[in-house]
Design an enzyme around this catalytic site. Structure first.
Site, mmCIF file in Angstrom:
data_model
loop_
_atom_site.group_PDB
_atom_site.id
_atom_site.type_symbol
_atom_site.label_atom_id
_atom_site.label_comp_id
_atom_site.label_asym_id
_atom_site.label_seq_id
_atom_site.Cartn_x
_atom_site.Cartn_y
_atom_site.Cartn_z
ATOM 1 N N GLU A 1 0.828 -1.224 0.000
ATOM 2 C CA GLU A 1 0.000 0.000 0.000
ATOM 3 C C GLU A 1 0.854 1.263 0.000
ATOM 4 O O GLU A 1 0.556 2.209 -0.733
ATOM 5 C CB GLU A 1 -0.944 0.006 1.205
ATOM 6 C CG GLU A 1 -1.879 -1.183 1.299
ATOM 7 C CD GLU A 1 -2.501 -1.559 -0.021
ATOM 8 O OE1 GLU A 1 -2.673 -2.769 -0.277
ATOM 9 O OE2 GLU A 1 -2.789 -0.671 -0.859
ATOM 10 N N HIS B 1 2.093 2.164 -3.319
ATOM 11 C CA HIS B 1 1.106 2.877 -4.150
ATOM 12 C C HIS B 1 1.174 4.378 -3.897
ATOM 13 O O HIS B 1 1.019 5.170 -4.833
ATOM 14 C CB HIS B 1 -0.327 2.398 -3.863
ATOM 15 C CG HIS B 1 -0.756 1.170 -4.617
ATOM 16 N ND1 HIS B 1 -0.709 1.058 -5.991
ATOM 17 C CD2 HIS B 1 -1.256 -0.008 -4.173
ATOM 18 C CE1 HIS B 1 -1.169 -0.135 -6.363
ATOM 19 N NE2 HIS B 1 -1.509 -0.798 -5.273
HETATM 20 O O1 LIG Z 1 -3.261 -2.187 -3.198
HETATM 21 C C1 LIG Z 1 -4.116 -3.034 -2.854
HETATM 22 N N1 LIG Z 1 -4.715 -3.833 -3.724
HETATM 23 O O2 LIG Z 1 -4.369 -3.703 -5.002
HETATM 24 C C2 LIG Z 1 -5.744 -4.779 -3.335
HETATM 25 C C3 LIG Z 1 -5.617 -6.124 -4.022
HETATM 26 N N2 LIG Z 1 -4.401 -6.809 -3.626
HETATM 27 C C4 LIG Z 1 -4.339 -7.462 -2.453
HETATM 28 O O3 LIG Z 1 -5.245 -7.445 -1.658
HETATM 29 C C5 LIG Z 1 -3.080 -8.218 -2.201
HETATM 30 C C6 LIG Z 1 -2.957 -9.537 -2.638
HETATM 31 C C7 LIG Z 1 -1.776 -10.228 -2.387
HETATM 32 C C8 LIG Z 1 -0.712 -9.637 -1.733
HETATM 33 C C9 LIG Z 1 -0.856 -8.337 -1.293
HETATM 34 CL CL1 LIG Z 1 0.431 -7.580 -0.466
HETATM 35 C C10 LIG Z 1 -2.037 -7.629 -1.525
HETATM 36 CL CL2 LIG Z 1 -2.208 -5.972 -1.012
HETATM 37 NI NI NI Z 2 -2.435 -2.745 -5.173
#
Ligand SMILES: O=CN(O)CCNC(=O)c1cccc(Cl)c1Cl
Ligand code: NI
Length: 183
Positions: A154, A157
């Protein structure tokens, strides 16, 4: 409520911008947005709501993903020891981290990436994060393994970084140096 229509996808320039700090105390609007981001995660993890609105599940969400250029994120998940992490955070920053690294053997996914991108994503194994939470309290979180991975995904991002930027282009499943898998 936030649905998949509000999530911007790779190629949108907002995903590569470094976000602006949120002015504190947060405005009503910023607070409302962060609460909606947290609600999206809860909805996406509720089978009925998720199916009803065609949501993709997520354990975290960062403001750039809904085209908001502000340094704020939400997380909602339990770690591999069943500890619940449910936060809306303003201006989160990693203030210290281990040299040791970790990664998910299953790789990572992203709501803003409509494709599988296979490979290990090396992350710091331990991080300390400072931020202001939705109630306006300053928080200091010491995170390890899976929780550390989600928060780094996060916070990346918020700095315009995508998870696949960390994957070894020559050998995506090469064991990262000095790393232990989190799962
Ligand atoms: O930025 C957030 N997303 O994109 C939400 C979707 N991805 C996930 O939930 C997710 C899936 C696997 C590993 C990690 Cl570390 C994450 Cl965060
Ligand atoms: Ni993401």
């Amino acid at each position: 409520m936030i649905t998949m229509e509000d999530i911007i996808r790779e190629g949108h320039p907002a995903l590569r911008k470094v976000t602006e700090d949120v002015e504190l105390p947060p405005s009503e609007k910023d607070q409302q947005t962060l609460e909606e981001m947290l609600q999206y995660l809860k909805n996406s993890q509720d089978e009925v709501v998720c199916d009803r609105y065609g949501l993709r599940p997520g354990v975290g969400l960062a403001a750039p993903q809904i085209n908001v250029n502000k340094r704020m994120l939400a997380v909602h998940f339990v770690d591999l020891k069943d500890k619940l992490y449910s936060y809306g955070l303003f201006n989160p920053r990693i203030v210290s981290h281990s040299v040791e690294r970790t990664y998910l053997s299953t790789g990572e996914g992203c709501l803003s990436v409509d494709r599988e991108v296979p490979g290990y994503v090396p992350r710091y194994r331990r991080i300390t994060v400072k931020a202001t939470d939705l109630e306006g309290n300053e928080v200091k979180l010491r995170l390890k393994d899976y929780a550390a991975i989600v928060f780094q995904h996060e916070i990346d991002h918020l700095n315009g970084v995508m998870f696949y930027d960390h994957i070894n282009p020559e050998d995506p499943f090469k064991e990262p140096e000095n790393a232990t898998p989190a799962d």
